[in-house]
Write a protein that holds these residues in place. Structure first.
Motif, PDB file in Angstrom:
ATOM      1  N   ASP A  96      11.560  -4.779 -70.069  1.00 60.11           N
ATOM      2  CA  ASP A  96      10.341  -5.208 -70.326  1.00 60.11           C
ATOM      3  C   ASP A  96      10.545  -5.602 -71.740  1.00 60.11           C
ATOM      4  OD1 ASP A  96       8.381  -5.532 -68.530  1.00 60.11           O
ATOM      5  OD2 ASP A  96       7.429  -3.903 -68.479  1.00 60.11           O
ATOM      6  N   GLN A  97      11.143  -4.075 -72.811  1.00 59.46           N
ATOM      7  CA  GLN A  97      11.765  -4.560 -73.643  1.00 59.46           C
ATOM      8  C   GLN A  97      12.540  -5.443 -74.371  1.00 59.46           C
ATOM      9  OE1 GLN A  97      13.811  -0.771 -75.170  1.00 59.46           O
ATOM     10  NE2 GLN A  97      12.022   0.346 -76.152  1.00 59.46           N
ATOM     11  N   VAL A  98      13.141  -5.775 -73.582  1.00 60.98           N
ATOM     12  CA  VAL A  98      14.051  -7.130 -73.934  1.00 60.98           C
ATOM     13  C   VAL A  98      13.196  -8.053 -73.943  1.00 60.98           C
ATOM     14  CG1 VAL A  98      15.868  -8.590 -73.322  1.00 60.98           C
ATOM     15  CG2 VAL A  98      16.183  -6.232 -72.728  1.00 60.98           C
ATOM     16  N   ALA A  99      12.428  -8.555 -72.587  1.00 58.83           N
ATOM     17  CA  ALA A  99      11.431  -9.613 -72.583  1.00 58.83           C
ATOM     18  C   ALA A  99      10.317  -9.877 -73.492  1.00 58.83           C
ATOM     19  CB  ALA A  99      10.812  -9.249 -71.282  1.00 58.83           C
ATOM     20  N   PHE A 100       9.522  -8.329 -74.899  1.00 55.60           N
ATOM     21  CA  PHE A 100       8.868  -8.691 -75.463  1.00 55.60           C
ATOM     22  C   PHE A 100       9.854  -8.929 -76.878  1.00 55.60           C
ATOM     23  CE2 PHE A 100       7.400  -5.936 -79.108  1.00 55.60           C
ATOM     24  CZ  PHE A 100       5.727  -5.837 -79.052  1.00 55.60           C
TER      25      PHE A 100
ATOM     26  N   LYS B  53       9.966 -12.804 -76.299  1.00 57.09           N
ATOM     27  CA  LYS B  53       8.396 -13.943 -76.640  1.00 57.09           C
ATOM     28  C   LYS B  53       8.033 -13.181 -78.734  1.00 57.09           C
ATOM     29  CE  LYS B  53       3.463 -13.002 -75.790  1.00 57.09           C
ATOM     30  NZ  LYS B  53       3.679 -13.147 -77.397  1.00 57.09           N
ATOM     31  N   LEU B  54       8.926 -12.128 -78.756  1.00 51.56           N
ATOM     32  CA  LEU B  54       8.058 -12.108 -80.287  1.00 51.56           C
ATOM     33  C   LEU B  54       9.184 -13.215 -81.096  1.00 51.56           C
ATOM     34  CD1 LEU B  54       8.047  -7.919 -80.854  1.00 51.56           C
ATOM     35  CD2 LEU B  54       6.019 -10.072 -80.396  1.00 51.56           C
ATOM     36  N   PHE B  55      10.445 -13.271 -80.336  1.00 50.84           N
ATOM     37  CA  PHE B  55      10.925 -14.721 -81.111  1.00 50.84           C
ATOM     38  C   PHE B  55      11.162 -16.155 -81.276  1.00 50.84           C
ATOM     39  CE2 PHE B  55      15.714 -12.206 -81.516  1.00 50.84           C
ATOM     40  CZ  PHE B  55      15.095 -11.355 -82.826  1.00 50.84           C
ATOM     41  N   LYS B  56      10.300 -16.206 -79.672  1.00 53.15           N
ATOM     42  CA  LYS B  56       9.799 -17.334 -79.223  1.00 53.15           C
ATOM     43  C   LYS B  56       8.174 -17.468 -80.309  1.00 53.15           C
ATOM     44  CE  LYS B  56       8.433 -20.011 -75.721  1.00 53.15           C
ATOM     45  NZ  LYS B  56       7.783 -19.934 -74.260  1.00 53.15           N
ATOM     46  N   ASP B  57       7.619 -16.261 -80.337  1.00 50.80           N
ATOM     47  CA  ASP B  57       6.862 -17.070 -81.178  1.00 50.80           C
ATOM     48  C   ASP B  57       7.452 -17.020 -82.917  1.00 50.80           C
ATOM     49  OD1 ASP B  57       5.321 -16.258 -79.398  1.00 50.80           O
ATOM     50  OD2 ASP B  57       4.488 -14.287 -79.830  1.00 50.80           O
ATOM     51  N   GLU B  58       8.187 -16.611 -83.422  1.00 48.49           N
ATOM     52  CA  GLU B  58       8.433 -16.928 -85.040  1.00 48.49           C
ATOM     53  C   GLU B  58       9.153 -18.663 -84.981  1.00 48.49           C
ATOM     54  OE1 GLU B  58       8.261 -15.326 -87.566  1.00 48.49           O
ATOM     55  OE2 GLU B  58       7.569 -13.943 -86.996  1.00 48.49           O
ATOM     56  N   GLY B  59       9.185 -19.147 -83.305  1.00 49.07           N
ATOM     57  CA  GLY B  59       9.813 -20.694 -83.505  1.00 49.07           C
ATOM     58  C   GLY B  59      11.295 -20.137 -82.542  1.00 49.07           C
TER      59      GLY B  59
ATOM     60  N   SER C 256      17.246 -17.437 -74.787  1.00 46.82           N
ATOM     61  CA  SER C 256      16.877 -17.983 -73.035  1.00 46.82           C
ATOM     62  C   SER C 256      16.111 -17.294 -72.711  1.00 46.82           C
ATOM     63  CB  SER C 256      18.406 -17.232 -72.843  1.00 46.82           C
ATOM     64  OG  SER C 256      18.777 -17.161 -71.522  1.00 46.82           O
ATOM     65  N   LEU C 257      15.189 -17.710 -71.447  1.00 46.31           N
ATOM     66  CA  LEU C 257      14.245 -17.950 -70.514  1.00 46.31           C
ATOM     67  C   LEU C 257      14.445 -17.555 -68.752  1.00 46.31           C
ATOM     68  CD1 LEU C 257      11.437 -18.579 -73.359  1.00 46.31           C
ATOM     69  CD2 LEU C 257      11.987 -16.087 -72.966  1.00 46.31           C
ATOM     70  N   PRO C 258      13.426 -16.900 -68.691  1.00 48.28           N
ATOM     71  CA  PRO C 258      13.369 -15.800 -68.760  1.00 48.28           C
ATOM     72  C   PRO C 258      14.390 -14.814 -69.691  1.00 48.28           C
ATOM     73  CG  PRO C 258      13.521 -15.734 -66.706  1.00 48.28           C
ATOM     74  CD  PRO C 258      13.787 -16.791 -67.366  1.00 48.28           C
ATOM     75  N   ALA C 259      13.849 -13.689 -70.513  1.00 45.30           N
ATOM     76  CA  ALA C 259      15.385 -12.574 -70.474  1.00 45.30           C
ATOM     77  C   ALA C 259      15.965 -11.507 -69.480  1.00 45.30           C
ATOM     78  CB  ALA C 259      14.444 -11.490 -71.156  1.00 45.30           C
ATOM     79  N   GLY C 260      16.785 -11.493 -69.921  1.00 42.79           N
ATOM     80  CA  GLY C 260      17.328 -10.791 -69.376  1.00 42.79           C
ATOM     81  C   GLY C 260      17.580  -9.474 -69.302  1.00 42.79           C
TER      82      GLY C 260
END
Ligand code: F0G
Length: 468
Positions: free
Chosen positions: A330-334, A337-343, A347-351
């Motif tokens: 979940d930490q990696v996925a979080f 997601k924050l990076f994605k929100d910054e544009g 790579s998704l889904p996160a590993g």
């Protein structure tokens, strides 16, 4: 972020840690002027920056984790006898239990295990077939005069494509490679999870098929098992049919029928040092032990202290805990997601081991020979005192139809997350800094020229100067 649903009626989406913190380590952010000087003195290569001068270090998840209270307590039980120490037998028992192989050979870390085993199994002009070789694995194959071949799927070359198991072998490529080159293939190597394929997992279905094809051509299968538990967790949560299975049972199924594995305990045993080989064959184990005595140490300690073996034994059991694995992934996925929100393109889904960022989308104006990955690492350090890893890697590939060998360069940046070390606020800080890198620093960066690069493992030693 996943939802905790442990009890009926209890459901909560949270990144709350499944542990509390008993010891802390001070870190500090240098001023901008200090960071500029540090970077210049480090030849614009973050590998030359002292750890003391880094605020948040995401260069690797290897050996950088926080051991638990039980692991620290186990250190005190270390039996430091040169021969046949009690700690070895505890370590051996846990490796046998968790991974299912009978013979266990300790080494000081993963690459030492690679050195021992490849010296026995790999010969001049052979081809080792893997989903992807880690860089030390690749160099050990090359050191034997052989060629590492990476058979990962095309999904690797398109970061925009979402796929739950980007770490999988491309089975058509494996089949063609076995058909055409089987006489030159000593073994098939499955890397779990697949570190250099966005730290994405390998599915059980893919593992099963790889074993079937290897068997058809009478080739043994070995695993590079560094992040075996994270891989098993992704099988449980992403692959149909596994949600009710325990991580322990999934791990057993992954390794079933394989000849053996090697592991860097610095990852999924959550220790700061250590590794091992775990094998099925007694005669091969004896040959490994003989080489071990020459390069590492006596077969019951293999370059480690008795206390390290105790900590690995505890860590290998802890890593199977689902609340740990859920939080870790979940930490990696979080962060992704924050990076994605910054544009920022990731790579998704996160590993498992970290977040992989598309450098080209941030530094498209810098040509490959002016090192866009170095530009990103320098900007990241200058903007926020953060260190990450970013490299161009040369893959040896196989054409699925013709079997012709070729090469391809894969360029990526990895924000590796140490286990049980950083908190949600650190991730929020990292994402804000990356937002600044994207908006302010990257457009101004003109790239770098290389002033020094050795022929082997160049990314550990190269030096640079800014252009323009
Ligand atoms: N295999 C894989 C898949 C790895 O990720 C590593 C190390 C090794 C082997 C070698 O193990 O470091 O104990 O000698 N990976 C670290 C990383 C260094 O940053 O991904 P080691």
């Amino acid at each position: 972020m996943s939802t905790i649903k442990d009890d009926p009626g209890f459901e909560l989406e949270t990144l709350a840690e499944p542990y509390r913190i008993k010891a802390v380590e001070k870190i500090r952010l240098l001023s901008r002027a200090e960071r500029e000087k540090v970077l210049k003195d480090a030849f614009y290569s973050t590998v030359y920056i002292n750890s003391e001068d880094v605020y948040i270090d995401l260069v690797t998840d290897s050996g950088t984790g926080a051991m638990s209270d039980n692991q620290w307590a186990a250190l005190m039980k270390g039996d430091e006898a040169y021969m046949r120490a009690r700690s070895f037998f505890e370590f051996e028992k846990v490796v046998q239990e968790v991974l299912g192989f009978q013979y266990v050979v300790p080494t000081h870390q993963g690459r030492a295990a690679e050195h021992i085993l490849m010296g026995l199994l790999v010969k001049q002009d052979e081809l080792v077939l893997s989903n992807t070789h880690f860089d030390t694995t690749r160099e050990h194959v090359r050191h034997r005069g052989a060629k590492p071949i990476d058979l990962v799927g095309d999904v690797l070359w398109d970061i925009d494509k979402e796929h739950p198991f980007k770490g999988n072998f491309d089975l058509a490529r494996l089949e063609t490679a076995l058909e055409r080159y089987h006489e030159r293939v000593p073994f098939v190597l499955i890397t779990v999870l697949n570190n250099f394929a966005y730290s994405s997992p390998v599915s059980m279905e893919n593992i099963r098929e790889v074993k079937r094809l290897a068997k058809k051509w009478n080739k043994p299968v070995y695993f590079d098992a560094c992040r075996f538990a994270e891989n098993a967790y992704f099988i449980k949560t992403r692959e149909p049919g596994y949600s009710d299975k325990s991580i322990g049972d999934i791990v057993k199924e992954m390794f079933e029928g394989a000849e053996g594995c090697w592991m860097s305990a610095k990852k999924d045993a959550i220790t700061n040092i250590g590794g091992f080989l775990a094998l099925k064959d007694e005669a091969l184990t004896r040959r490994c032990q003989e080489r071990l005595a020459l390069f590492e140490g006596f077969p019951t300690y293999g370059g480690l202290a008795g206390r390290d073996l105790e900590a690995i034994a505890v860590g290998l059991r802890e890593v199977l805990d689902e609340s740990y694995l859920r939080h870790r992934t979940d930490q990696v996925a979080f962060l992704a997601k924050l990076f994605k929100d910054e544009g920022i393109k990731v790579s998704l889904p996160a590993g498992g081991s970290g977040v992989f960022v598309d450098v080209a989308s941030l530094y498209g104006h810098i040509p490959p020979d002016a090192f866009p990955t170095i530009a990103m690492l320098c900007d990241l350090y200058l903007e926020g005192g953060i260190r990450a890893g970013a490299f161009p890697f040369h893959f040896n590939i196989v054409d699925a139809k013709t079997g012709e060998l070729g090469t391809k360069v894969f360029q990526f940046a990895r924000f590796a997350i140490p286990r049980r070390v950083y908190t949600k606020s650190h991730f929020e800080y990292i994402a804000k800094v990356m937002g600044q890198v994207k908006r302010n620093a990257a457009p101004k960066n003109k790239g770098y020229k290389c002033t020094y690069a050795p022929p082997v493992l160049a990314h550990f030693f190269s030096k640079f100067e800014p252009l323009g």
